[in-house]
Design an enzyme around this catalytic site. Sequence first.
Site, PDB file in Angstrom:
ATOM      1  N   ILE A 240     -16.245   7.536  -0.667  1.00  0.00           N
ATOM      2  CA  ILE A 240     -16.577   8.955  -0.507  1.00  0.00           C
ATOM      3  C   ILE A 240     -16.177   9.462   0.871  1.00  0.00           C
ATOM      4  O   ILE A 240     -16.199   8.717   1.848  1.00  0.00           O
ATOM      5  CB  ILE A 240     -18.090   9.189  -0.766  1.00  0.00           C
ATOM      6  CG1 ILE A 240     -18.411  10.690  -0.759  1.00  0.00           C
ATOM      7  CG2 ILE A 240     -18.955   8.391   0.185  1.00  0.00           C
ATOM      8  CD1 ILE A 240     -19.781  11.035  -1.326  1.00  0.00           C
ATOM      9  N   CYS A 241     -15.801  10.728   0.911  1.00  0.00           N
ATOM     10  CA  CYS A 241     -15.467  11.445   2.141  1.00  0.00           C
ATOM     11  C   CYS A 241     -14.245  10.818   2.814  1.00  0.00           C
ATOM     12  O   CYS A 241     -13.138  10.896   2.293  1.00  0.00           O
ATOM     13  CB  CYS A 241     -16.693  11.492   3.046  1.00  0.00           C
ATOM     14  SG  CYS A 241     -16.647  12.793   4.300  1.00  0.00           S
ATOM     15  N   HIS A 242     -14.414  10.174   3.961  1.00  0.00           N
ATOM     16  CA  HIS A 242     -13.310   9.476   4.627  1.00  0.00           C
ATOM     17  C   HIS A 242     -13.160   8.032   4.135  1.00  0.00           C
ATOM     18  O   HIS A 242     -12.233   7.339   4.507  1.00  0.00           O
ATOM     19  CB  HIS A 242     -13.518   9.475   6.149  1.00  0.00           C
ATOM     20  CG  HIS A 242     -13.225  10.791   6.800  1.00  0.00           C
ATOM     21  ND1 HIS A 242     -14.062  11.868   6.680  1.00  0.00           N
ATOM     22  CD2 HIS A 242     -12.187  11.201   7.556  1.00  0.00           C
ATOM     23  CE1 HIS A 242     -13.558  12.894   7.354  1.00  0.00           C
ATOM     24  NE2 HIS A 242     -12.416  12.522   7.890  1.00  0.00           N
ATOM     25  N   GLY A 243     -14.073   7.587   3.271  1.00  0.00           N
ATOM     26  CA  GLY A 243     -14.017   6.238   2.717  1.00  0.00           C
ATOM     27  C   GLY A 243     -12.694   5.889   2.038  1.00  0.00           C
ATOM     28  O   GLY A 243     -12.218   4.756   2.155  1.00  0.00           O
TER      29      GLY A 243
ATOM     30  N   TRP B  72      -9.888   6.351   2.968  1.00  0.00           N
ATOM     31  CA  TRP B  72      -8.935   5.870   3.972  1.00  0.00           C
ATOM     32  C   TRP B  72      -8.714   4.371   3.823  1.00  0.00           C
ATOM     33  O   TRP B  72      -7.611   3.878   3.991  1.00  0.00           O
ATOM     34  CB  TRP B  72      -9.477   6.121   5.370  1.00  0.00           C
ATOM     35  CG  TRP B  72      -8.877   7.249   6.125  1.00  0.00           C
ATOM     36  CD1 TRP B  72      -7.757   7.964   5.829  1.00  0.00           C
ATOM     37  CD2 TRP B  72      -9.379   7.782   7.356  1.00  0.00           C
ATOM     38  NE1 TRP B  72      -7.538   8.913   6.783  1.00  0.00           N
ATOM     39  CE2 TRP B  72      -8.517   8.822   7.729  1.00  0.00           C
ATOM     40  CE3 TRP B  72     -10.468   7.474   8.162  1.00  0.00           C
ATOM     41  CZ2 TRP B  72      -8.711   9.560   8.888  1.00  0.00           C
ATOM     42  CZ3 TRP B  72     -10.656   8.212   9.310  1.00  0.00           C
ATOM     43  CH2 TRP B  72      -9.788   9.244   9.664  1.00  0.00           C
TER      44      TRP B  72
END
Length: 180
Positions: A105-108, A110
Amino acid sequence: MELKGTRVAVLVEQKYEELEVWYPVYRLREAGCEVVLVGPKAGETYPSKLGYPAKADLSAADASADRFAAVVIPGGFSPDYVRRSEAMLKFVRDMHAQGKSLAAICHGPWVLCSRILPQGDTILKGRKATGFHSIKDDLVNAGATFVDQEVCVDGNVITSRKPDDLPAFMTAILKALASR
């Protein structure tokens, strides 16, 4: 939904987003899962962006994909640190190789952009995925088709954009765990 005996890893590293660790941890525990915080070092405490502590139960080097059904990769700035750890990347790669659920989730997401597969590809190559809007180019450059929606499920990969999407993210994770 009763998932008693289902073991799920949640990755922790410094500067994680609080809601993206603790909301999944408590929802998974409520569903009966055994949740294990996995970090670079067992017993080490990793502070969130606001300093809230998360103590790793297990080191990534000692985490075996055979023992988990899924891994949750929270955002914040922690994915940047996770990507620096070969042991953390190996755990994610091994989970993927076994077809286990990878939830980011979110920047995960990456972490899923890293070229960690044996042939030098990313886990996202050829998949649909979402994430925080500022990493859209990273997802596309990793070979994903970016979709702007609260949750995206493509095979064993589950992605979401931001903390507001946590209810949909957790619904998708719980559904994947129940169907395995």
